[in-house]
Design an enzyme around this catalytic site. Structure first.
Site, mmCIF file in Angstrom:
data_model
loop_
_atom_site.group_PDB
_atom_site.id
_atom_site.type_symbol
_atom_site.label_atom_id
_atom_site.label_comp_id
_atom_site.label_asym_id
_atom_site.label_seq_id
_atom_site.Cartn_x
_atom_site.Cartn_y
_atom_site.Cartn_z
ATOM 1 N N CYS A 122 108.460 39.095 61.317
ATOM 2 C CA CYS A 122 109.680 38.782 62.063
ATOM 3 C C CYS A 122 109.501 37.490 62.876
ATOM 4 C CB CYS A 122 110.045 39.947 62.986
ATOM 5 S SG CYS A 122 110.921 41.291 62.147
ATOM 6 N N SER A 138 102.916 47.008 52.220
ATOM 7 C CA SER A 138 102.598 47.676 53.475
ATOM 8 C C SER A 138 103.544 47.288 54.607
ATOM 9 C CB SER A 138 101.141 47.399 53.862
ATOM 10 O OG SER A 138 100.924 46.016 53.955
ATOM 11 N N HIS A 150 114.637 41.791 59.333
ATOM 12 C CA HIS A 150 113.662 42.829 58.982
ATOM 13 C C HIS A 150 114.279 43.925 58.111
ATOM 14 C CE1 HIS A 150 109.924 45.067 59.652
ATOM 15 N NE2 HIS A 150 110.640 46.157 59.884
ATOM 16 N N HIS A 178 109.526 40.347 51.626
ATOM 17 C CA HIS A 178 108.588 39.234 51.457
ATOM 18 C C HIS A 178 107.917 39.274 50.094
ATOM 19 C CE1 HIS A 178 105.723 42.430 52.440
ATOM 20 N NE2 HIS A 178 104.744 41.649 52.016
ATOM 21 N N GLN A 201 104.593 37.060 47.664
ATOM 22 C CA GLN A 201 103.304 36.409 47.812
ATOM 23 C C GLN A 201 103.123 35.328 46.745
ATOM 24 O OE1 GLN A 201 99.879 38.882 48.630
ATOM 25 N NE2 GLN A 201 101.101 40.754 48.541
ATOM 26 N N HIS A 252 109.525 44.530 55.650
ATOM 27 C CA HIS A 252 110.195 43.242 55.842
ATOM 28 C C HIS A 252 110.205 42.512 54.484
ATOM 29 C CE1 HIS A 252 111.287 39.894 58.751
ATOM 30 N NE2 HIS A 252 111.319 39.318 57.558
ATOM 31 N N CYS A 308 106.426 43.813 63.776
ATOM 32 C CA CYS A 308 106.304 43.287 62.414
ATOM 33 C C CYS A 308 105.704 41.884 62.419
ATOM 34 C CB CYS A 308 107.684 43.268 61.754
ATOM 35 S SG CYS A 308 107.721 42.300 60.234
ATOM 36 N N ASN A 343 105.685 42.573 45.711
ATOM 37 C CA ASN A 343 105.530 44.022 45.642
ATOM 38 C C ASN A 343 106.612 44.610 46.532
ATOM 39 O OD1 ASN A 343 103.184 43.998 44.028
ATOM 40 N ND2 ASN A 343 101.892 43.679 45.835
HETATM 41 O O1 G1P Z 1 98.384 41.737 49.919
HETATM 42 P P1 G1P Z 1 99.024 43.038 50.262
HETATM 43 O O2 G1P Z 1 100.523 43.024 50.164
HETATM 44 O O3 G1P Z 1 98.567 43.561 51.581
HETATM 45 O O4 G1P Z 1 98.461 44.081 49.184
HETATM 46 C C1 G1P Z 1 99.172 44.542 48.058
HETATM 47 O O5 G1P Z 1 99.271 43.542 47.055
HETATM 48 C C2 G1P Z 1 98.033 43.075 46.502
HETATM 49 C C3 G1P Z 1 98.349 42.128 45.371
HETATM 50 O O6 G1P Z 1 99.074 42.727 44.340
HETATM 51 C C4 G1P Z 1 97.150 44.230 46.036
HETATM 52 O O7 G1P Z 1 95.878 43.731 45.726
HETATM 53 C C5 G1P Z 1 97.010 45.325 47.096
HETATM 54 O O8 G1P Z 1 96.315 46.429 46.555
HETATM 55 C C6 G1P Z 1 98.409 45.749 47.551
HETATM 56 O O9 G1P Z 1 98.312 46.742 48.564
#
Ligand code: G1P
Ligand code: G1P
Lengths: 345, 345
Positions: A53, A161, A113, A166, A168, A164, A50, A153
């Site tokens: 981690c 994806s 994790h 997290h 943004q 873990h 990961c 997300n």
């Molecule tokens: O940046 P990540 O987590 O890889 O990507 C994820 O969040 C982003 C922001 O919402 C999107 O644009 C991506 O399609 C999604 O897979």
């Protein structure tokens, strides 16, 4: 008299000015369509593969520190870049474009994790809130940054994806579409009433008490009257502040408590790690005063019927108007009935 | 000079007035997230359990006729109902709602359970176009109907719960959100220039020839300059007509041909039945003249990297601005390179 529980109707989203369509009678529709994978979740506390981690090496070769609560770094695959020159493009007012400068960061919520926000304890969530505030402050110190989007997300169904825990932060040189809309709507209301739109909206919701999930000293969590996603909610600060920057220590604690309780209730609905995209909407920065801007956080969770059957925002929704089946009041009721203790104990 | 292929930038959607974000450098991002199921497709020509196959009995007990080309009926689980009284709701201008009246129909494109539009021959697709025109006319004859949304959700990933080739029509008593936006933008342009927005847009796209996929006598198919979905396209009529009602016999044939070629090219990209939500945008009905309205059809397909990896419009996209990775020009190139013969032969 409009019967919300029986008649198809539209409701107005005060923050965007757009309508959503409610089809209350439609919840009995049988489902023969796509069912999501419910992979068993036996994540280890530490995963050597990961990139979040502690101690692991990321795509660009950097080694993560041996961090103890949360940890932030610039996204190795940023959608926005700091080194972007300012350029305009316009052909006949028909092809219109401009460059966009920005910084994309990733925040690991925990060294563990195997956790998610609702499984973390209050001090750990409070540490995430502290970091959000700190990051907001640091990013807003750059003159060229005009807006800072903090979000998460959660769950593979929401494009996450890495399980873990997290979130943004995308900070950028111009205002996103949704922020433009919410600024316009809030500004018009503030100009007319001298109070923020959400101040008055929270007051009427508290009075009616039909969509309130959580009501503590500093925050309210509710299913907005105009929710589009089945279990969509908002956390709204009682004090009309423009951003997370203004939160006091007690407010940050209360916010952490609200986040924890709301996400626990979510997980308990279908006894699953409830997926969602969530994020704060805050005032623009470095562009004057925004007295109309009232901090809030949206939760957009896709699940509708079960842990594996979601609402599809597709054909009609993409081409015409977002549509929902169960009413916001039904969703609020379900959320209110959940225990505030996580089903995993 | 703005470098579309290298610099993060925003592009303006002329039809909505909103921007989208392009991150061209990001296509190299590795993918470790959700992968869609690619169920083998061995559908029989006739499925006794399918509610769309000829002769079968539907949820409400009705038996489908033994139809030979396409077939239409009122959706057994309609989101909108014709029997809805007109009601308003308003509390302090904060909780705003109104009832919405409508009719939801389902159109089976073919008696064959195992086909999809791109696998049908030209006369069969032409028969679907004829039915769309006929339905539009009949629905528009009801004074209370103000807008008619014709669309298709294709593939389980797009919320389609039955693989039998079919589309839908939702007709309703007020204008959907997207139609309000497109009306505003087109009206402003028409007022200023005396020509439709899409007339001038098609002209500049034909001149530049960077995003055109199909160009025949009466229609153009292109990746719009402001496409948000990876392989988003639009079909636009060369003649500025407000709706499908105005199409002549030759135009309908050309439209069927365009539909067939575009969907074949889609299927060929990843050698899969390419999922999408698609639908026509047309002028409102029973509400005066709309000389600014120019018929077009949007295709919103979710796939990005392969038959199983889609683009997620989640956190940042829901809270801020729709974002894409590959550029519209790259997508157009890929579509142009495809054969016009279906990969299944
Ligand atoms: O940046 P990540 O987590 O890889 O990507 C994820 O969040 C982003 C922001 O919402 C999107 O644009 C991506 O399609 C999604 O897979
Ligand atoms: O009516 P259907 O095909 O059962 O349902 C599908 O299309 C509808 C219109 O876009 C959506 O509201 C549903 O979420 C989707 O599953």
């Amino acid at each position: 008299m409009l019967d919300f529980a029986e008649q198809p109707h539209k409701r107005k989203n005060l923050l965007t000015g757009d309508y959503i369509l409610v089809s209350p009678h439609r919840s009995k529709r049988p489902w023969q369509g796509q069912v999501e994978d419910l992979a068993p979740d036996n994540r280890p506390q530490y995963d050597p593969k990961c990139y979040l981690c502690p101690g692991n090496v990321r795509a660009d070769g950097t080694q993560n520190p041996d961090y103890k609560d949360s940890f932030v770094f610039v996204n190795d695959f940023s959608a926005l870049l700091e080194e972007t020159s300012v350029e305009q493009f316009n052909e006949g007012n028909l092809l219109i474009a401009e460059s966009e400068r920005g910084i994309c960061k990733v925040i690991s919520f925990s060294p563990r994790h195997d956790l998610t926000l609702p499984q973390m304890d209050l001090p750990a969530i409070k540490a995430v809130v502290d970091l959000w505030q700190k990051e907001f402050k640091e990013l807003a110190a750059k003159e060229w940054i005009k807006y800072i989007q903090i979000f998460e997300n959660k769950g593979s169904i929401m494009g996450c994806s890495n399980p873990h825990p997290h979130g943004q932060i995308w900070a950028e040189s111009s205002l996103p579409v949704e922020i433009e809309k919410e600024t316009t709507q809030q500004k018009a209301y503030f100009k007319q009433h001298g109070r923020t739109l959400l101040q008055d909206y929270v007051a009427i919701e508290l009075k009616k008490d039909e969509r309130i999930i959580i009501d503590n000293e500093h925050f309210v969590a509710l299913v907005p009257f105009w929710a589009a996603w089945p279990y969509e909610t908002m956390i709204i600060s009682k004090r009309p502040v423009p951003s997370v920057l203004a939160f006091s220590e007690v407010e940050k604690e209360d916010f952490a408590r609200t986040l924890r309780e709301l996400t626990i209730r979510y997980d308990n609905i279908f006894k699953t790690s409830f997926p969602y995209s969530a994020g704060m909407h805050q005032s623009p920065v470095n562009s004057g005063e925004y007295p109309e801007w009232h901090w809030h956080m949206h939760f957009y969770p896709p699940l509708l019927r079960s842990a594996t059957v979601k609402k599809f925002m597709v054909g009609y929704e993409m081409l015409a108007t977002p549509q929902r089946d169960i009413t916001p009041e039904q969703a609020a009721n379900t959320l209110k009935q959940q225990s505030t203790i996580h089903y995993k104990g």
